[in-house]
Write a protein that holds these residues in place. Structure first.
Motif, mmCIF file in Angstrom:
data_model
loop_
_atom_site.group_PDB
_atom_site.id
_atom_site.type_symbol
_atom_site.label_atom_id
_atom_site.label_comp_id
_atom_site.label_asym_id
_atom_site.label_seq_id
_atom_site.Cartn_x
_atom_site.Cartn_y
_atom_site.Cartn_z
ATOM 1 N N GLU A 23 0.855 -1.194 0.000
ATOM 2 C CA GLU A 23 0.000 0.000 0.000
ATOM 3 C C GLU A 23 0.887 1.240 0.000
ATOM 4 O OE1 GLU A 23 -3.147 -0.097 2.831
ATOM 5 O OE2 GLU A 23 -3.570 -2.218 2.521
ATOM 6 N N PRO A 24 1.438 1.575 -1.165
ATOM 7 C CA PRO A 24 2.375 2.709 -1.231
ATOM 8 C C PRO A 24 1.713 4.062 -1.020
ATOM 9 C CG PRO A 24 1.868 1.903 -3.421
ATOM 10 C CD PRO A 24 1.216 0.956 -2.464
ATOM 11 N N GLU A 25 0.402 4.140 -1.248
ATOM 12 C CA GLU A 25 -0.267 5.428 -1.069
ATOM 13 C C GLU A 25 -1.731 5.186 -0.725
ATOM 14 O OE1 GLU A 25 -1.354 6.967 -5.372
ATOM 15 O OE2 GLU A 25 0.717 6.260 -5.333
ATOM 16 N N THR A 26 -2.357 6.172 -0.145
ATOM 17 C CA THR A 26 -3.755 6.050 0.257
ATOM 18 C C THR A 26 -4.638 5.848 -0.971
ATOM 19 O OG1 THR A 26 -3.336 7.496 2.135
ATOM 20 C CG2 THR A 26 -5.629 7.185 1.490
ATOM 21 N N ARG A 28 -4.842 3.138 -2.774
ATOM 22 C CA ARG A 28 -4.265 2.244 -3.775
ATOM 23 C C ARG A 28 -3.629 1.057 -3.077
ATOM 24 N NH1 ARG A 28 -0.120 4.063 -8.604
ATOM 25 N NH2 ARG A 28 0.169 2.002 -9.535
ATOM 26 N N SER A 29 -3.871 -0.149 -3.609
ATOM 27 C CA SER A 29 -3.331 -1.354 -3.004
ATOM 28 C C SER A 29 -2.827 -2.289 -4.102
ATOM 29 C CB SER A 29 -4.407 -2.063 -2.172
ATOM 30 O OG SER A 29 -3.900 -3.247 -1.602
ATOM 31 N N THR A 30 -1.693 -2.923 -3.872
ATOM 32 C CA THR A 30 -1.086 -3.809 -4.864
ATOM 33 C C THR A 30 -0.845 -5.178 -4.252
ATOM 34 O OG1 THR A 30 0.041 -1.960 -5.948
ATOM 35 C CG2 THR A 30 0.911 -4.152 -6.372
#
Length: 215
Positions: A23-26, A28-30
């Motif tokens: 979760e590099p940024e709010t 967004r999830s990978t």
């Protein structure tokens, strides 16, 4: 596995140690899956939860297709004393259109060949594999003819008349070898397990036994 009861991939034994949620940024999830396997081919979904709310999309998920390469001998053209001319095909489970292929013979790249089919002369000790161009590190398993077969006897030592026993022939090969057993020049059995079994051994069973392996 069960759409009505989704399971967290990180808790699935098939994905153990291979999945990571980033979760590099709010907002967004990978999902990262390492060491991909052909069995990972599937449709993947997600859901998110807050303290008061949970949401899971009813839309189709993201489809992942993982291909596995395999070399198959499609045609034997001619057989000579020390070499065999054969046609080989590089097969994949998804066969992407327009892909270029790379062939390897004895771990060395055959630079003139970029199609899924290879026709060449092969010696008994050769190994052959293939890969997609640009993905040379992910090759198919090598195919190769059987190594010199070995024979084991069970039980070992002196054989008593009336007892049972087995002769086992084995040979390293890919694809797996089939075996033929001979006593002197007489064919006794053929099969994939290489086992010649005796239920009640008699004096007439004495003699020289040989096995042949081929694939």
């Amino acid at each position: 596995m069960n759409p009505s009861q989704p399971e967290d991939l990180s808790k699935d034994s098939q994905y153990s140690g291979r999945v990571q949620v980033l979760e590099p940024e709010t907002g967004r999830s990978t999902l990262r899956i390492t060491n991909l396997r052909e069995s990972d081919s599937s449709e993947y979904h997600f859901k998110f939860k807050t303290r008061r709310f949970e949401w899971r999309s009813v839309l189709p998920g993201t489809t992942l297709t993982v291909t596995a390469l395999q070399v198959q001998v499609t045609r034997i053209i001619s057989v000579h004393q020390s070499q065999t001319e054969a046609e080989l095909k590089c097969l994949s489970s998804c066969s992407p259109a327009g892909r270029l292929y790379v062939w390897f013979k004895n771990q060395q790249r055959i630079r003139t060949q970029q199609t899924s089919t290879l026709t060449d002369n092969f010696s008994p000790g050769d190994t052959v594999s293939c890969a997609f161009s640009g993905h040379e590190d992910y090759r198919s398993p090598s195919v190769y003819p059987p190594k010199l077969p070995s024979v084991s006897v069970s039980p070992s030592g002196e054989i008593v008349e009336g007892s049972s026993g087995t002769l086992t022939c084995s040979s390293d090969a890919n694809p797996a070898a089939n075996y033929t057993w001979y006593k002197e020049n007489q064919t006794l059995s053929q099969g994939s397990d290489g086992v010649l079994a005796f239920i009640s051994i008699s004096f007439n069973n004495s003699g020289n036994y040989y096995c042949k392996s081929e694939n």
